[in-house]
Enzyme design. Sequence first.
Site, PDB file in Angstrom:
ATOM      1  N   CYS A  20      -4.085  29.702  23.581  1.00  0.00           N
ATOM      2  CA  CYS A  20      -5.244  28.882  23.941  1.00  0.00           C
ATOM      3  C   CYS A  20      -6.518  29.570  23.478  1.00  0.00           C
ATOM      4  O   CYS A  20      -6.823  30.674  23.934  1.00  0.00           O
ATOM      5  CB  CYS A  20      -5.313  28.629  25.446  1.00  0.00           C
ATOM      6  SG  CYS A  20      -6.767  27.622  25.865  1.00  0.00           S
ATOM      7  N   LYS A  62       0.202  19.749  31.342  1.00  0.00           N
ATOM      8  CA  LYS A  62      -1.045  20.473  31.096  1.00  0.00           C
ATOM      9  C   LYS A  62      -0.774  21.959  31.293  1.00  0.00           C
ATOM     10  O   LYS A  62       0.084  22.329  32.103  1.00  0.00           O
ATOM     11  CB  LYS A  62      -2.103  19.979  32.093  1.00  0.00           C
ATOM     12  CG  LYS A  62      -3.404  20.777  32.095  1.00  0.00           C
ATOM     13  CD  LYS A  62      -4.188  20.624  30.808  1.00  0.00           C
ATOM     14  CE  LYS A  62      -5.299  21.659  30.678  1.00  0.00           C
ATOM     15  NZ  LYS A  62      -5.851  21.720  29.314  1.00  0.00           N
ATOM     16  N   GLY A  70      -0.321  15.150  20.171  1.00  0.00           N
ATOM     17  CA  GLY A  70      -1.414  15.563  21.047  1.00  0.00           C
ATOM     18  C   GLY A  70      -2.570  14.582  21.043  1.00  0.00           C
ATOM     19  O   GLY A  70      -2.538  13.530  21.695  1.00  0.00           O
TER      20      GLY A  70
HETATM   21  C1  LIG Z   1      -8.040  18.171  25.138  1.00  0.00           C
HETATM   22  C2  LIG Z   1      -6.926  19.118  24.755  1.00  0.00           C
HETATM   23  C3  LIG Z   1      -6.376  19.967  25.718  1.00  0.00           C
HETATM   24  C4  LIG Z   1      -5.354  20.851  25.379  1.00  0.00           C
HETATM   25  N1  LIG Z   1      -4.815  21.655  26.352  1.00  0.00           N
HETATM   26  C5  LIG Z   1      -3.772  22.474  26.041  1.00  0.00           C
HETATM   27  C6  LIG Z   1      -3.121  23.259  27.050  1.00  0.00           C
HETATM   28  O1  LIG Z   1      -3.479  23.211  28.234  1.00  0.00           O
HETATM   29  N2  LIG Z   1      -2.086  24.077  26.681  1.00  0.00           N
HETATM   30  C7  LIG Z   1      -1.651  24.137  25.378  1.00  0.00           C
HETATM   31  O2  LIG Z   1      -0.712  24.868  25.096  1.00  0.00           O
HETATM   32  N3  LIG Z   1      -2.230  23.383  24.418  1.00  0.00           N
HETATM   33  C8  LIG Z   1      -3.267  22.563  24.713  1.00  0.00           C
HETATM   34  N4  LIG Z   1      -3.841  21.780  23.721  1.00  0.00           N
HETATM   35  C9  LIG Z   1      -3.325  21.858  22.346  1.00  0.00           C
HETATM   36  C10 LIG Z   1      -2.336  20.746  22.042  1.00  0.00           C
HETATM   37  O3  LIG Z   1      -1.206  20.815  22.894  1.00  0.00           O
HETATM   38  C11 LIG Z   1      -1.884  20.802  20.566  1.00  0.00           C
HETATM   39  O4  LIG Z   1      -1.290  22.067  20.342  1.00  0.00           O
HETATM   40  C12 LIG Z   1      -3.023  20.630  19.583  1.00  0.00           C
HETATM   41  O5  LIG Z   1      -3.938  19.686  20.064  1.00  0.00           O
HETATM   42  C13 LIG Z   1      -2.554  20.206  18.188  1.00  0.00           C
HETATM   43  O6  LIG Z   1      -1.911  18.954  18.198  1.00  0.00           O
HETATM   44  P1  LIG Z   1      -2.650  17.552  17.875  1.00  0.00           P
HETATM   45  O7  LIG Z   1      -3.408  17.722  16.600  1.00  0.00           O
HETATM   46  O8  LIG Z   1      -1.566  16.545  17.819  1.00  0.00           O
HETATM   47  O9  LIG Z   1      -3.575  17.321  19.011  1.00  0.00           O
HETATM   48  C14 LIG Z   1      -4.881  20.894  24.042  1.00  0.00           C
HETATM   49  C15 LIG Z   1      -5.429  20.038  23.087  1.00  0.00           C
HETATM   50  C16 LIG Z   1      -6.442  19.150  23.416  1.00  0.00           C
HETATM   51  C17 LIG Z   1      -7.006  18.246  22.364  1.00  0.00           C
END
Ligand SMILES: Cc1cc2nc3c(=O)[nH]c(=O)nc-3n(C[C@H](O)[C@H](O)[C@H](O)COP(=O)(O)O)c2cc1C
Lengths: 301, 233
Positions: A130, A46, A265
């Site tokens: 972020c 995280k 993710g």
């Molecule tokens: C609930 C949630 C929390 C996330 N928290 C972070 C985080 O703390 N740091 C970060 O770099 N990306 C965070 N992300 C982004 C994901 O790491 C990723 O870049 C993004 O969701 C795209 O990938 P996906 O479509 O497979 O989810 C978060 C995404 C979600 C859905």
Amino acid sequence: MSKQLATKFGEILFKNPVVPASGTFGFGREYEAYYDLEKLGGLCSKGLTLEPKPGNSGIRLWETPAGLMNSIGLENPGIDAFIEKEWPHLKELDTVTVVNVGGKDEESYLQAIEKLNAIEVKLIELNISCPNVKAGGMAYGMKAKTAGDITKKVVKLSNHPVMVKLSPNGDSVADIAKACEESGALGISLINTVQGMAIDYKKKAVVFDNLYAGLSGPAVKPIALRMTHQVCQAVKIPVMGMGGISTWEDALEFIMAGATCIQVGTMNFVNPLAPLDIIDGLQAYCEKEGLANIAEVRGIF
Amino acid sequence: MAVVLSNEFVSRGICRMTVAFKGDVLPGQFFMLRAWDKDPLLSRPISVHDYEDGKLTFLYQVVGKGTEMLSRLTPQSDVTLQGPLGNGFPRITGDLCVVGGGIGIAPLYYLVKNYRKHNPDGKCRVYLGFRDVAYGVEDFEQAADEVNLDIGGIITDQLQVASGEVVVTCGPEVMMKSVAKVVPAENRVYVSLEAHMACGIGACLGCTCATKYGNRKVCQDGPVFLRDEVFYV
Ligand SMILES: Cc1cc2nc3c(=O)[nH]c(=O)nc-3n(C[C@H](O)[C@H](O)[C@H](O)COP(=O)(O)O)c2cc1C
Ligand SMILES: Cc1cc2nc3c(=O)[nH]c(=O)nc-3n(C[C@H](O)[C@H](O)[C@H](O)COP(=O)(O)OP(=O)(O)OC[C@H]3O[C@@H](n4cnc5c(N)ncnc54)[C@H](O)[C@@H]3O)c2cc1C
Ligand code: FES
């Protein structure tokens, strides 16, 4: 270890190219109930900040067609608590733990990075993307200049290799990636979530207290794939692609677009075993196609 | 994956589904359910309404796409279950007073039934409030010593809590807050919270609620909390 899937990301060896993405995997513990984390190529923590953060108020999740909007706001226990409570467990795992670091200003990024010098991290993921925090966060990742500047300072201070995580919401990702490469980044990861908005017309109110939120999941895949390709074309350092990957076929497409590793993710929420299914699918693909290593199909466009 | 044994409407917009399941299931726990591929994307959190002899029952209200799709499942079809999740209600000794509003009655039936099993001499009183049509009442009548019904009014208007009774409530947030307010401080009050959930297992931090002890996850640390933990008084 699978010969076909073993992947070098810079000098770092991953058993396979599949890595759960930051913020969707906690610190791994929750998924340990479902499978052995050592099956993974790696995992991302995280997002951590220097100080503990309570995250955003109000609704934090909103489902959209084939997507998920989140406004978590980097809730995390802070670097010190991570080092004390989570790291002793994570460091024993035979998989690459990537430590994701966020910040509100340059000082807080650098202090967090300095604290991480005390532990043996294999790879830092510098989160300058972020969209859910008011200060810092995405601000550094919107322009090549600011992204390059913060990367340079972090790389200089850190004892560990640094991968910079880019936003899809700023200037040309290829330019930003190049600036990070020139500043000494070992690699690039992308995409973080796409900034979006949700309105509840029945309540005549915006859904999120923070107004805008980040969209992830299958809905963003074509954008993420295009951006991964652009960055892979622009830089020589390795890239971890992500955004909407839900199957091994999706993962393979990112690899064909040039990604060295891929991150999973949102799909972890849909199917806790998704990363393993993707690993198995990629393995079967290599065997069926007679590939000595998945690298044979990397970056073919 | 679990097999649907039955799935029927018991009232307007309210469905009862029973599936085959083996495991330890506590009252107040929930499952993440899905019976579709990736549209809708997320699984749906639904509480345990009853569990006996390998038969797990859910009582749910059709409110949107996910619950609508669940309501169309026919016997013998497959449904994906993740769980049981969450802490559930604590084992209650002493007398029990249960206050449910609308579909919030869903987790309370298994609680009452389980209470009866473990406290044959304990007293269990139930208050159920509905906006227009009541459902599930006979089940409670069989398991509890007393059932008070309210349709269209405000359940807390008739709520009388005896000294020493443990109070458990689930329903709309306004109802739970007013229960928390009218029950004397000496009585222990448990509330079962809802939050939008993505993972259901504590990994996404999407379901956080503020408590006396800092942030807690509704899916993992809850959904059951003490009223003073979550600032309901
Ligand atoms: C609930 C949630 C929390 C996330 N928290 C972070 C985080 O703390 N740091 C970060 O770099 N990306 C965070 N992300 C982004 C994901 O790491 C990723 O870049 C993004 O969701 C795209 O990938 P996906 O479509 O497979 O989810 C978060 C995404 C979600 C859905
Ligand atoms: C721990 C827990 C236990 C629950 N137990 C029951 C139960 O036993 N019976 C029952 O009828 N309902 C229960 N709910 C509420 C139920 O989860 C929602 O009604 C359901 O998710 C709605 O999905 P939908 O696709 O039909 O509606 P939509 O409105 O189309 O859903 C859109 C999104 O919002 C989420 N959502 C909508 N309403 C709620 C809500 N009230 N709580 C949480 N998320 C919501 C959905 O999960 C989905 O991600 C419970 C909720 C929680 C958190
Ligand atoms: S729903 Fe993901 S942490 Fe609770």
